[in-house]
Design an enzyme around this catalytic site. Structure first.
Site, PDB file in Angstrom:
ATOM      1  CB  ALA A   1      -0.806   0.572   1.024  1.00 60.72           C
TER       2      ALA A   1
ATOM      3  N   GLY B   1       0.557  -5.461   0.835  1.00 60.62           N
ATOM      4  CA  GLY B   1      -0.322  -4.968  -0.799  1.00 60.62           C
ATOM      5  C   GLY B   1      -0.137  -5.961  -1.147  1.00 60.62           C
TER       6      GLY B   1
ATOM      7  CD  GLU C   1      -2.717  -7.597   2.385  1.00 61.21           C
ATOM      8  OE1 GLU C   1      -2.690  -6.857   2.039  1.00 61.21           O
ATOM      9  OE2 GLU C   1      -2.970  -7.874   3.684  1.00 61.21           O
TER      10      GLU C   1
ATOM     11  CD  GLU D   1       1.265  -5.783   5.199  1.00 56.48           C
ATOM     12  OE1 GLU D   1       1.941  -6.690   5.534  1.00 56.48           O
ATOM     13  OE2 GLU D   1       0.399  -6.076   4.357  1.00 56.48           O
TER      14      GLU D   1
HETATM   15  N1  T1G Z   1       5.032   3.213  -0.492  1.00 57.09           N
HETATM   16  C1  T1G Z   1       5.468   4.445  -0.514  1.00 57.09           C
HETATM   17  N2  T1G Z   1       6.436   4.676  -0.824  1.00 57.09           N
HETATM   18  C2  T1G Z   1       7.654   4.006  -0.694  1.00 57.09           C
HETATM   19  C3  T1G Z   1       7.252   2.755  -0.423  1.00 57.09           C
HETATM   20  C4  T1G Z   1       5.921   2.349   0.217  1.00 57.09           C
HETATM   21  N3  T1G Z   1       5.159   1.251   0.532  1.00 57.09           N
HETATM   22  N4  T1G Z   1       7.788   1.575  -0.208  1.00 57.09           N
HETATM   23  C5  T1G Z   1       8.732   2.421  -0.341  1.00 57.09           C
HETATM   24  N5  T1G Z   1       8.339   3.463  -1.085  1.00 57.09           N
HETATM   25  C6  T1G Z   1       9.709   4.928  -1.770  1.00 57.09           C
HETATM   26  C7  T1G Z   1      10.643   4.792  -0.424  1.00 57.09           C
HETATM   27  O1  T1G Z   1      10.235   5.669   0.519  1.00 57.09           O
HETATM   28  C8  T1G Z   1      11.567   6.103  -1.471  1.00 57.09           C
HETATM   29  O2  T1G Z   1      11.221   6.711  -1.763  1.00 57.09           O
HETATM   30  C9  T1G Z   1      11.796   4.481  -2.222  1.00 57.09           C
HETATM   31  O3  T1G Z   1      10.112   4.157  -3.074  1.00 57.09           O
HETATM   32  C10 T1G Z   1      12.928   4.192  -2.621  1.00 57.09           C
HETATM   33  O4  T1G Z   1      12.578   3.284  -1.583  1.00 57.09           O
HETATM   34  C11 T1G Z   1      -2.679  -2.887   2.773  1.00 57.09           C
HETATM   35  C12 T1G Z   1      -0.975  -1.856   4.390  1.00 57.09           C
HETATM   36  C13 T1G Z   1      10.171  -1.460  -1.411  1.00 57.09           C
HETATM   37  C14 T1G Z   1      12.010  -3.012  -0.193  1.00 57.09           C
HETATM   38  O5  T1G Z   1       6.134  -2.174   4.235  1.00 57.09           O
HETATM   39  O6  T1G Z   1      10.563  -2.075   2.280  1.00 57.09           O
HETATM   40  O7  T1G Z   1       1.262  -3.165   2.407  1.00 57.09           O
HETATM   41  O8  T1G Z   1      12.631   8.817  -0.621  1.00 57.09           O
HETATM   42  O9  T1G Z   1      14.720   3.670  -0.653  1.00 57.09           O
HETATM   43  O10 T1G Z   1      16.468   0.221  -0.923  1.00 57.09           O
HETATM   44  O11 T1G Z   1      -1.973  -4.742   3.644  1.00 57.09           O
HETATM   45  O12 T1G Z   1      11.524   0.593  -0.046  1.00 57.09           O
HETATM   46  O13 T1G Z   1      13.036   7.625  -3.448  1.00 57.09           O
HETATM   47  O14 T1G Z   1      10.944   9.492  -2.482  1.00 57.09           O
HETATM   48  O15 T1G Z   1      13.560   1.663   0.484  1.00 57.09           O
HETATM   49  O16 T1G Z   1      14.889  -0.084  -2.935  1.00 57.09           O
HETATM   50  C15 T1G Z   1       4.012  -2.506   3.325  1.00 57.09           C
HETATM   51  C16 T1G Z   1       8.038  -0.986   2.079  1.00 57.09           C
HETATM   52  C17 T1G Z   1       3.540  -1.280   3.008  1.00 57.09           C
HETATM   53  C18 T1G Z   1       7.628  -2.220   1.927  1.00 57.09           C
HETATM   54  C19 T1G Z   1      12.930  -0.956  -1.982  1.00 57.09           C
HETATM   55  N6  T1G Z   1       5.044  -2.619   2.485  1.00 57.09           N
HETATM   56  N7  T1G Z   1       9.403  -0.209   1.337  1.00 57.09           N
HETATM   57  O17 T1G Z   1      13.326  -0.821  -0.737  1.00 57.09           O
HETATM   58  O18 T1G Z   1      14.456   1.276  -1.829  1.00 57.09           O
HETATM   59  S1  T1G Z   1       1.732  -1.740   3.734  1.00 57.09           S
HETATM   60  C20 T1G Z   1       6.106  -2.220   2.908  1.00 57.09           C
HETATM   61  C21 T1G Z   1      10.857  -1.505   1.690  1.00 57.09           C
HETATM   62  C22 T1G Z   1       0.192  -2.466   3.230  1.00 57.09           C
HETATM   63  C23 T1G Z   1      -1.638  -3.568   2.519  1.00 57.09           C
HETATM   64  C24 T1G Z   1      -0.684  -2.828   3.676  1.00 57.09           C
HETATM   65  C25 T1G Z   1      11.344  -0.379   0.157  1.00 57.09           C
HETATM   66  C26 T1G Z   1      11.606  -1.953  -0.768  1.00 57.09           C
HETATM   67  P1  T1G Z   1      11.449   8.294  -2.375  1.00 57.09           P
HETATM   68  P2  T1G Z   1      13.501   3.313  -1.091  1.00 57.09           P
HETATM   69  P3  T1G Z   1      14.740   0.027  -1.274  1.00 57.09           P
END
Ligand code: T1G
Length: 686
Positions: free
Chosen positions: A61, A100, A103, A123
């Site tokens: 998400a 997500g 999912e 999450e």
């Molecule tokens: N949403 C928005 N922006 C995100 C994002 C996300 N989920 N994940 C990363 N970014 C942005 C980050 O801020 C940065 O932005 C750029 O992408 C590169 O990130 C409904 C509720 C995917 C392994 O927790 O683990 O889904 O600073 O430097 O090292 O059940 O990002 O460049 O502008 O980390 O290559 C669950 C979190 C959400 C994944 C990539 N998902 N992200 O790593 O790049 S909750 C997460 C990561 C959810 C559902 C629930 C990592 C990555 P900017 P980065 P990276």
């Protein structure tokens, strides 16, 4: 953001393109629902491939939407719509299918991935739980035990492991798009598989949930989300799909608005901002293909191991052959320790150690790209090292000091090409601690600063840019915390009460236990240097303990007594007597845990605000990262600055004013009062 549909004969390829990580924004969720409707209505389409452009499958998400009310179409409905599609959808996964993203993939009839892909439900690391069926579909697909591990731990699994779990149907070699289209072609004529939502959860053996709850609680400690995630997986195993989905959604929405979720989201974005100081936009770092460390003591050996773990061959330089051997033995001991703890195999340890060589001849560094000095904290000793390095290293080799307290500007005097010099302050143990303070001097070139940040990324650590002052960011704050802790002792608190209060707040240990662990002599050495500079550090009791060589666990005792062979701290009568003498004539008061925590934390925030005002730190969030990754501040509190903002800066100022009027803290600095008026620290960081 685009969702495009291409047709390869009877196979439709839906390509999601929402840089940087294909996060499920509201627009993307809407586009996916529309794609399902369009393709269901297209009789020429027999199967669908869902694939993503860029570096990764859907990473979850859109975390940036979390602070706002959820907008339809809600993700559970998008997943349900894909699951109800008339044709089989095949999720084609590269990079990471997270949260997500996974999912959505679980709503697809099939999932395929390339070998380098990873899949997970992280999450809980954001203080929430999956909110679109992850805790309900996963136990139906891979069984409760594997689902509990994935959901409550939050760590992803690789594609091969995922295949073994039954989480994906195939690991594809070669081109993912072509492979997925071929896979879709194979399944197009087959009957649709039973939707995961209508499958039964395999039964668990008696006592499974009770033992799972014990294990998760032990690991999660004060973090709330893991146990709530476990409860949702259990609900999925014990009720029907719809009830379980309702329970999951209710839990997700409840946690989404929680303080812990706000704190963990703050840290998530802080960790992504810190490696990108604005001044480095567009700056290319120098190549670092080889490295050397000067000094094979605890820090030098740890830095050598950290460099080697990042894949760099390392030369360890010491003053003579015997010292070289001792240094290499220190590095070897690190690897043997990792093997003993099961962190790596003996083969890996041997392979890494094989690329750590030693020598007492600086001439070995004639072609080394990066040299990090980690010798005794003495200006003359360090300057002598850099004088030799200046004469043997290439003019473009990056030279770094690991100094904790000395001024890198002073150390760099006499270095040839001073633009290539900077401070890289590692935290001990250097091969484990994530924090690294990057300290440019007045002459450090931008590409050299960029090289420091690139190195920290290579090391898998968290870089924080720090300006030059006594102790940079972390140790400067630590000095205030230690002085504050002694102030409490002189007004009626005990070391045990202070440590217990800070553990209750969430710190891994209190200030006195920490000093006994690290050794009181190190800070005594810094205070001696401070006095030589005309400063008057406040540590009346610690000075007396050091005078009788009570240095902590390394000696018979420090703030606490220790039985031989036992590291459990015992209150010390000798220390209590010294405290009583030093407290004589001071006003005494009764301290409860909350007041102790305030008297330690709020002066920490006050000093951090001064650091922010002086531009020693770029951002308040950077200071949070320093405390979390360098000093064990609880991540689920977001760091001292986030904690203060969440509590209310006006309240912080009021409590500090009260403590100051009792002589128990410095009054709020002007910056903190300004931030309180503005309601946040952002007013200071501009
Ligand atoms: N949403 C928005 N922006 C995100 C994002 C996300 N989920 N994940 C990363 N970014 C942005 C980050 O801020 C940065 O932005 C750029 O992408 C590169 O990130 C409904 C509720 C995917 C392994 O927790 O683990 O889904 O600073 O430097 O090292 O059940 O990002 O460049 O502008 O980390 O290559 C669950 C979190 C959400 C994944 C990539 N998902 N992200 O790593 O790049 S909750 C997460 C990561 C959810 C559902 C629930 C990592 C990555 P900017 P980065 P990276």
């Amino acid at each position: 953001m685009t969702v495009t549909i291409a047709r390869e004969n009877a196979i439709a390829v839906v390509t999601v393109d929402n840089p940087p990580v294909n996060a499920l924004s509201q627009a993307l969720r809407q586009a996916l629902v529309e794609a399902v409707a369009e393709l269901d209505a297209d009789a020429t389409v027999k199967a669908v491939v869902l694939i993503c452009a860029g570096r990764t499958f859907i990473a979850g998400a859109d975390v940036s939407e979390f602070g706002k009310p959820p907008q339809p179409p809600h993700l559970p409905d998008v997943v349900a719509r894909i699951e109800a599609a008339k044709k089989p959808w095949v999720a084609a996964i590269h990079g990471s299918a997270l949260g997500g993203g996974l999912e959505v993939a679980l709503g697809c009839a099939y999932r395929v991935a390339i070998a380098s892909a990873s899949l997970g439900l992280p999450e809980v690391k954001l203080g929430i739980i999956p909110g679109a069926g992850g805790t309900v579909r996963l136990p139906r697909l891979i069984g409760p035990a594997a689902a509990v591990d994935l959901v409550t731990g939050g760590s992803p699994v690789g594609a091969r492991k995922a295949e073994g779990l039954g989480l994906i149907d195939a690991v594809l070699d070669g081109d993912l798009r072509a492979g997925a289209i071929a896979f879709a072609g194979d399944v197009a004529e087959k009957p649709l598989p039973q939707p995961i939502s209508s499958r039964e959860v395999p039964p668990v053996e008696a006592g499974f949930w009770e033992s799972a709850e014990k294990a998760v609680a032990a690991k999660a400690r004060r973090e709330i989300a893991p146990l709530r995630a476990l409860a949702s997986v259990r609900k999925a195993s014990e009720t029907d799909f719809d009830d379980a989905m309702a329970f999951e959604r209710e839990t997700f929405l409840d946690l989404r608005g929680s303080k812990q979720a706000a704190a963990l989201r703050h840290v998530f974005f802080a960790e992504r901002a810190a490696p990108r100081p604005p001044e480095l936009a567009g700056v290319t770092p120098r190549d670092t293909r080889s490295a050397a460390v000067i000094g094979g003591g605890t820090m030098g050996a740890g830095i050598a191991a950290a460099l080697r773990d990042a894949g760099l061959p390392v030369v360890l330089i010491e003053r003579d052959a015997a010292a070289v051997e001792r240094g290499l033995a220190n590095v070897r001991a690190i690897y043997e320790g990792s093997v003993k703890r099961g962190r790596m195999t003996q083969a890996v340890a041997d392979e890494r150690m094989a690329s750590v060589t030693g020598g007492d001849d600086y001439g070995l560094l004639a072609d080394t790209d990066l040299v990090i000095e980690a010798v005794f904290e003495d200006l003359a000793v360090k300057r002598a090292v850099f004088e030799k390095l200046s004469s043997v290293c290439r003019p473009d080799a990056v030279l770094a000091t690991n100094t904790s307290y000395l001024d890198p500007n002073a150390i760099s005097e006499g270095v040839s090409h001073p633009e290539r010099f900077l401070g890289l302050h590692f935290f001990s143990p250097a091969h484990i601690m994530k924090l690294l303070e990057i300290v440019p001097t007045e002459t450090t070139a931008l590409d050299v600063l960029a090289t420091g940040f690139a190195l920290v990324r290579l090391l898998g650590k968290i870089p924080v840019r720090a300006g030059i002052c006594d102790g940079f960011i972390g140790n400067r704050i630590l000095k205030v915390t230690r002085a504050q802790a002694e102030r409490l002792l002189l007004s009626g608190a005990t070391p045990s009460a202070v440590d217990a209060a800070m553990r209750a707040f969430g710190l891994p240990m209190g200030p006195f236990e920490a000093q006994d662990l690290g050794g009181l002599d190190i800070a005594a050495f810094q205070r001696k240097a401070a006095r030589a500079r005309g400063e008057t550090p406040f540590a009346p009791v610690a000075e007396r303990l050091c005078a009788i060589e009570r240095f902590g666990q390394k000696s018979s005792g420090g703030w606490y007594d220790y039985q031989p062979g036992d590291r459990a701290p015992q209150p010390s009568e000798a220390v209590a007597a010294i405290i009583a003498e030093e407290a004589a004539g001071q006003p005494q008061r009764v301290w409860n845990e909350a007041d102790i925590a305030d008297a330690i934390l709020l002066p920490m925030v006050n000093e951090a605000t001064r650091i922010l005002e002086e531009r020693v730190a770029l951002r308040a969030a950077d200071i949070d990262l320093v405390k979390i990754h360098g000093y064990g501040f609880p991540r689920w509190r977001g760091g001292p600055m986030h904690y203060a903002e969440a509590r209310g800066l006006s309240e912080v100022v009021a409590v500090l004013d009260r403590l100051a009027s009792d002589g128990l803290a410095d009054p709020p600095c002007a910056g903190l009062r300004r931030a309180a008026e503005a309601g946040s620290f952002s007013a200071l960081a501009k």
